[in-house]
Design an enzyme around this catalytic site. Structure first.
Site, short mmCIF file in Angstrom:
data_model
loop_
_atom_site.label_atom_id
_atom_site.label_comp_id
_atom_site.label_asym_id
_atom_site.label_seq_id
_atom_site.Cartn_x
_atom_site.Cartn_y
_atom_site.Cartn_z
N LYS A 14 -90.27 29.86 23.50
CA LYS A 14 -89.13 30.76 23.47
C LYS A 14 -89.53 32.17 23.90
O LYS A 14 -88.88 32.78 24.76
CB LYS A 14 -88.51 30.78 22.07
CG LYS A 14 -87.30 31.67 21.93
CD LYS A 14 -87.64 32.97 21.26
CE LYS A 14 -86.46 33.92 21.29
NZ LYS A 14 -86.77 35.20 20.61
N ASP A 68 -83.69 29.52 21.32
CA ASP A 68 -84.05 29.76 19.92
C ASP A 68 -83.19 28.88 19.03
O ASP A 68 -82.45 28.03 19.52
CB ASP A 68 -83.86 31.24 19.58
CG ASP A 68 -82.46 31.70 19.89
OD1 ASP A 68 -81.51 31.02 19.49
OD2 ASP A 68 -82.30 32.73 20.55
#
Length: 212
Positions: A125, A143
């Site tokens: 991420k 996320d």
DNA sequence: AACTCGGGGCA
DNA sequence: TGCCCAGAGTT
């Protein structure tokens, strides 16, 4: 996750409604400097962006480069970043990352996702945030909000983060990737919450796979 | 897949 | 008080 999939028109409709709701949504982590964005994004794990900005506003006044960060001990950096949480591991990871940047990358931030992910404290991420935001590479950072909301709405259909990335990149027009990423986060935080989703007030519930 | 790290904001 | 937060690493 449901096995159903939205057709192209349904996807278009969902994106249209999200845009209507959250048009102009953008990251609160606005750093043009790759190193500063990298550090801010590491700090942002399980922490609000607002608090990250409060910390970095002061921290970056004193320390701006990997080499300058290496003047700090783990304990000293821990004091600076304490309010972001998980400060022991974040402090250790950040300093180790800075060491690698200096030793291996001449103090620069690498632009290759796999190289970024080798840095301690940097996962997929965070790596995607960096390469997409400051290196203009095609990527959507997934996320917990983006993952949950996109799969509930049917913009993605997978229990795997990598596949969710692929689904989103396929289903969302490329020029909307960055903005759509933030639509999903905003929707996840305000309406499509993990524990108590506000389905009653959600204007997308009529075509939402999760609500059905 | 489950667990751990963690201070701070908010109900 | 209890719950939650723009994740990552280890087992």
């Amino acid at each position: 996750m449901k096995k159903e999939k939205l057709n192209k028109n349904e996807i278009k409709e969902v994106l249209s409604k999200l845009e209507e709701l959250y048009k102009g949504a953008k990251s609160e982590l606005e750093y043009e400097n790759p190193f500063q964005l990298l550090i801010a994004t590491i700090l942002a794990a399980q922490c609000t962006d607002k608090r990250v900005n409060q910390v970095t506003a002061k921290l970056f006044e004193h320390y701006q480069t990997p080499a300058e960060f290496l003047e700090l001990t783990e304990e000293e950096l821990g004091v600076w970043i304490k309010s972001c949480g998980f400060y022991n591991s974040k402090s250790r990871n950040i300093l180790e990352t800075c060491r690698i940047l200096v030793d291996k990358y001449n103090g620069e931030v690498p632009q290759v996702r796999e190289e970024l992910m080798e840095l301690p404290g940097v996962g997929r991420k965070t790596a995607n945030v960096v390469i997409s935001n400051v290196f203009s590479q095609p990527a959507i950072a997934v996320d917990t909000h983006v993952f949950r909301v996109s799969n509930r709405l049917g913009l993605a259909n997978s229990d795997d983060v990598f596949k969710t990335e692929e689904d989103l990149m396929k289903n969302i027009p490329k020029n909307k990737w960055s903005e759509a990423h933030h639509w999903l986060i905003y929707h996840g935080r305000r309406v499509c919450k993990a524990r108590k989703p506000q389905c009653e007030i959600c204007t997308l519930n009529d075509q939402c796979l999760y609500y059905k």
